[in-house]
Write a protein that holds these residues in place. Structure first.
Motif, PDB file in Angstrom:
ATOM      1  N   ILE A  83       0.841  -1.204   0.000  1.00  0.00           N
ATOM      2  CA  ILE A  83       0.000   0.000   0.000  1.00  0.00           C
ATOM      3  C   ILE A  83       0.875   1.253   0.000  1.00  0.00           C
ATOM      4  N   ALA A  84       1.991   1.210   0.723  1.00  0.00           N
ATOM      5  CA  ALA A  84       2.884   2.368   0.837  1.00  0.00           C
ATOM      6  C   ALA A  84       3.436   2.789  -0.520  1.00  0.00           C
ATOM      7  N   LYS A  85       3.554   1.849  -1.450  1.00  0.00           N
ATOM      8  CA  LYS A  85       4.083   2.175  -2.777  1.00  0.00           C
ATOM      9  C   LYS A  85       3.104   3.036  -3.584  1.00  0.00           C
ATOM     10  N   SER A  86       1.821   3.013  -3.239  1.00  0.00           N
ATOM     11  CA  SER A  86       0.837   3.762  -4.010  1.00  0.00           C
ATOM     12  C   SER A  86       0.405   5.068  -3.342  1.00  0.00           C
ATOM     13  N   ILE A  87       1.115   5.505  -2.319  1.00  0.00           N
ATOM     14  CA  ILE A  87       0.793   6.761  -1.627  1.00  0.00           C
ATOM     15  C   ILE A  87       1.285   7.931  -2.490  1.00  0.00           C
ATOM     16  N   HIS A  88       0.421   8.921  -2.690  1.00  0.00           N
ATOM     17  CA  HIS A  88       0.811  10.137  -3.413  1.00  0.00           C
ATOM     18  C   HIS A  88       1.606  11.012  -2.458  1.00  0.00           C
ATOM     19  N   THR A  89       2.800  11.414  -2.865  1.00  0.00           N
ATOM     20  CA  THR A  89       3.646  12.268  -2.034  1.00  0.00           C
ATOM     21  C   THR A  89       3.762  13.644  -2.674  1.00  0.00           C
ATOM     22  N   GLY A  90       4.218  14.574  -1.890  1.00  0.00           N
ATOM     23  CA  GLY A  90       4.381  15.945  -2.365  1.00  0.00           C
ATOM     24  C   GLY A  90       3.373  16.862  -1.709  1.00  0.00           C
TER      25      GLY A  90
END
Length: 147
Positions: A83-90
């Motif tokens: 799930i952590a791989k699909s988190i939107h960052t920024g």
């Protein structure tokens, strides 16, 4: 007989009142008049650095140095790491001019720093029944839901 009993009760109450008056009207003795001696001045205690939990900082550092620490990423399940791989960052714009910044923690994969204004959270992914991407900070009681 009745008169004798009443007379005795009256005499006893008068004598008790007289004794109480004498004890309250006593003058203080010389020892009571003398001012109390002051205790010798104590040296000012030096302030020790103390952590939030009340443990001296020096002790906390010594314990941390000799305690094996498990990586935070090892605490996450394989599904949570996925799930952590699909988190939107920024920087994410919200309505009314607010924004939230989501930054991945490089030291601990799967963990994120989420900040909104002056509020900062350290979050990790949590599996949800609906499949929505969800981050939580259990200590602060905060949740970030990404749809």
């Amino acid at each position: 007989m009745k008169i004798v009993a009443i007379a005795m009760a009256a005499a006893l109450s008068l004598s008790v009142g007289a004794v109480q008056a004498q004890t309250t009207a006593k003058k203080p003795t010389a020892a009571a008049k003398a001012p109390a001696k002051k205790a010798p001045a104590k040296k000012a205690a030096t302030k020790k650095a103390v952590t939030k939990k009340g443990v001296p900082a020096k002790t906390a550092k010594a314990v941390e140095a000799h305690t094996p620490v498990e990586s935070l990423s090892n605490r996450l399940t394989d599904n949570e790491l996925h799930i952590a791989k699909s988190i939107h960052t920024g920087r994410i714009q919200c309505e009314l001019g607010a924004d939230v910044t989501v930054t991945a923690d490089e030291k601990n994969p799967g963990f994120f720093h989420v900040s909104a204004g002056k509020q900062n959270y350290y979050m990790h992914p949590v599996e949800s029944r609906t499949g929505a991407i969800r981050l939580e900070d259990n200590r602060a009681g905060a949740m970030w839901l990404q749809l």
